[in-house]
Structures are given as structure tokens and as C-alpha cells.
Design an enzyme around this catalytic site. Structure first.
Site, PDB file in Angstrom:
ATOM      1  CG  HIS A 232      -1.908   1.117   1.249  1.00  0.00           C
ATOM      2  ND1 HIS A 232      -1.607   2.348   1.781  1.00  0.00           N
ATOM      3  CD2 HIS A 232      -3.176   1.212   0.792  1.00  0.00           C
ATOM      4  CE1 HIS A 232      -2.657   3.146   1.664  1.00  0.00           C
ATOM      5  NE2 HIS A 232      -3.618   2.488   1.066  1.00  0.00           N
ATOM      6  CD  GLU A 272      -8.128  -3.418   8.005  1.00  0.00           C
ATOM      7  OE1 GLU A 272      -8.303  -2.209   7.744  1.00  0.00           O
ATOM      8  OE2 GLU A 272      -9.064  -4.224   8.164  1.00  0.00           O
ATOM      9  CG  HIS A 274      -3.758   1.867   5.586  1.00  0.00           C
ATOM     10  ND1 HIS A 274      -4.160   1.757   4.286  1.00  0.00           N
ATOM     11  CD2 HIS A 274      -4.707   1.237   6.330  1.00  0.00           C
ATOM     12  CE1 HIS A 274      -5.307   1.082   4.221  1.00  0.00           C
ATOM     13  NE2 HIS A 274      -5.653   0.756   5.453  1.00  0.00           N
ATOM     14  CD  GLU A 289      -8.512   1.178   7.787  1.00  0.00           C
ATOM     15  OE1 GLU A 289      -9.586   1.737   7.500  1.00  0.00           O
ATOM     16  OE2 GLU A 289      -7.939   0.372   7.032  1.00  0.00           O
TER      17      GLU A 289
END
Length: 299
Positions: A232, A272, A274, A289
Site C-alpha cells: 500500500h 491493516e 497503511h 488502521e
């Protein structure tokens, strides 16, 4: 093959699970600053783990990517609020609305001209904002590109990913834009950073690859061991390696200039990861996240 460097990982709770820590950057005050995309706030964490939160109005503005500006303040995009925000290291917040409807600003970085440059994912434009708030916009030669992350290159151009156009773009300080299509179909590039080797490094979230593009447009790609890892964001450390988040695999990866890849599992499941940035302590910090910030310290 030499062993990958050992890394110790510490996680710091910084918000509720629904706040969505997202972008992260290092400020001039020796702290890390991060966005909370769902809560509508900007957070600050010291290397020792002390956390301060600065709420935005409205809370639905969707702060996304954040970067240090040339004025020692932190500048960030408000994807749903269609504004560019600024917060000083003492917590004073200002915002600058964009004139283009539904612009969807996302990536932002400081340029060599002393201004901030940003992408407008919803409007197929690249924007420029001075530290006094004057905005100029440049239309892309591609429609539906979903311009995403942006980074300053070694050639004084701003390099950006076009997630839906499957290409990398570059814009010079006068507004001239070039487009470099990617060789891999559906690569869907997102994060991009200037490498220590004079090239730009980027992640292909759709293809599970790390890409490299030189200022003259030569592209190389490096496949991840897990092609479904969903890389990402990406950043460069002081030693010249690039570190990236694997949003779909709960890992952080590292790639050397010659293409060697090492990967590190995060302690909390489904966290998660990021945004990612090198901190003032030389560690790698990533926003999770699910409400935490993680610090990876290589040994």
C-alpha cells in the site's frame, strides 16, 4: 544468501479501533504525525509513545496523507472534505478549500519550489498550494486515472501514481506532465517514494509487486513472495532501503536497491498497515488502521 536484519516491533495504541490511523510522517519537532481517516483527527506520537490528538471540523473530512512542509508545519489532504489542511507543531489547524468540486485530494508532498503538491483523485488533476494557501491546479492528460500518492523526485519533478490508469506520472514545476504506462496489467500503483539510488520506488497493490522507475522512464518490477499481499505505502530509510506496508498480509516489507525483499509479520492480527515513514529515532513507523502505530527497529 545473507540473513535479513533482525527487527523488534512495538505497537502503541493511539485511538479507538474505528478511528482509522492512515497516513504518517515525521515532523520537525521530533515526533511522528498521523491522520485518523474515520475519526477526522490528526495525531502526534513521540518516539517514547506519548500521544496527542487534534480533532478536525467536520469530523467527516477524511484526512488521508500527511507530510512535513517547508514551513515546519504538517500538511495533509482531506479526501472527503475536498480541502488541504495544515497543522502546526503546537496544534493550530487551518484548512484551504479547493475550488474544483469533488476533487478528492489524496497524496501530498513538499516540492523543490517551496510549495506543497497534491493529487486530486476525483478530478484527474495535480494541485499545488503555497504555504500562504494559494492553489493552482493542472489537469492530467488521462481521464479516470485516480491519481494517488505523490513524491518529489531527484529531478525536481513530482512523481505520482495513477491507480486506475495503471501508470506513473511526472509533473515539472511549470506544470508539464508525462505519463509512463506500467508493463504489468492491473498493477494499480498506490504509494511512491524517492529512493536513494536516484530512482522512484512504488508499490503495485493489484499485482503484488514493488516497482522502480528512473527519471528517464525505465521501469523494473520485483514480485513479492505473496502476490496477494496488497502493498500500500512505501518510504525510504537513511540507509537507502525502501520499506513498505502489506495491507492484505499484515506485514511490513523491506526491499534493497538491488531488489532483495525481506518481510516482517506484525504482532496484532489483521492490523491493516497503511502509511509508513522513518522516524527521528531511525526506526520505521507504520499506521495501523485498527487503532495503533507500530515501530520497527532494525538491529
Amino acid at each position: 544468501m545473507p540473513r535479513p536484519p533482525a527487527v523488534s516491533i512495538t505497537e502503541f495504541p493511539v485511538s479507538g479501533k474505528d478511528a482509522g490511523p492512515y497516513g504518517i510522517t515525521c515532523g520537525t519537532d521530533g515526533a511522528l504525525w498521523f491522520t485518523m481517516v474515520h475519526q477526522g483527527a490528526i495525531g502526534r506520537i513521540t518516539p517514547g509513545g506519548d500521544v496527542t490528538t487534534h480533532p478536525l471540523e467536520p469530523a467527516s473530512s477524511g484526512p488521508s496523507i500527511i507530510t512535513a512542509g517547508p514551513d515546519d508545519a504538517l500538511w495533509f489532504t482531506e479526501f472527503r472534505g475536498h480541502r488541504i489542511g495544515r497543522v502546526t507543531t503546537t496544534g493550530d489547524i487551518a484548512s484551504f478549500p479547493l475550488s474544483t468540486p469533488d476533487a478528492g485530494p489524496f497524496g501530498i508532498t513538499a516540492g523543490a519550489d517551496g510549495a506543497l503538491w497534491f493529487t486530486e483523485a476525483g478530478a484527474d488533476r495535480i494541485g499545488r498550494i503555497t504555504t500562504s494557501g494559494e492553489v493552482t491546479e493542472f489537469p492530467l492528460p488521462v481521464s479516470g486515472a485516480f491519481a494517488s500518492a505523490i513524491a518529489a523526485g531527484p529531478d525536481d519533478r513530482l512523481w505520482f501514481t495513477m491507480n486506475q490508469a495503471n501508470a506513473i506520472g511526472a509533473i515539472d514545476l511549470g506544470g508539464d506532465i508525462s505519463v509512463h504506462p506500467l508493463p504489468t496489467p492491473d498493477a494499480a500503483p498506490v504509494g511512491i517514494t524517492a529512493g536513494a539510488d536516484g530512482a522512484l520506488w512504488f508499490v503495485e497493490i493489484g499485482a503484488g509487486r514493488i516497482g522502480r522507475i528512473t527519471p528517464d522512464g525505465k521501469i523494473d518490477e520485483f514480485a513479492l513472495p505473496d502476490r496477494g499481499a496488497r502493498p500500500h505505502a512505501i518510504t525510504t530509510d537513511a540507509g537507502g532501503d525502501c520499506w513498505f506496508t502489506e495491507w492484505g498480509a499484515n506485514r511490513v516489507g523491506r526491499i534493497t536497491p538491488d531488489g532483495r525483499i525481506d518481510e516482517y509479520d506484525l504482532p496484532s492480527p489483521s492490523s491493516e498497515p497503511h502509511g509508513i515513514a522513518e522516524g527521528p529515532d531511525g526506526a520505521i513507523w507504520t499506521a495501523l488502521e485498527t487503532g495503533k502505530v507500530a515501530r520497527l527497529t532494525p538491529h
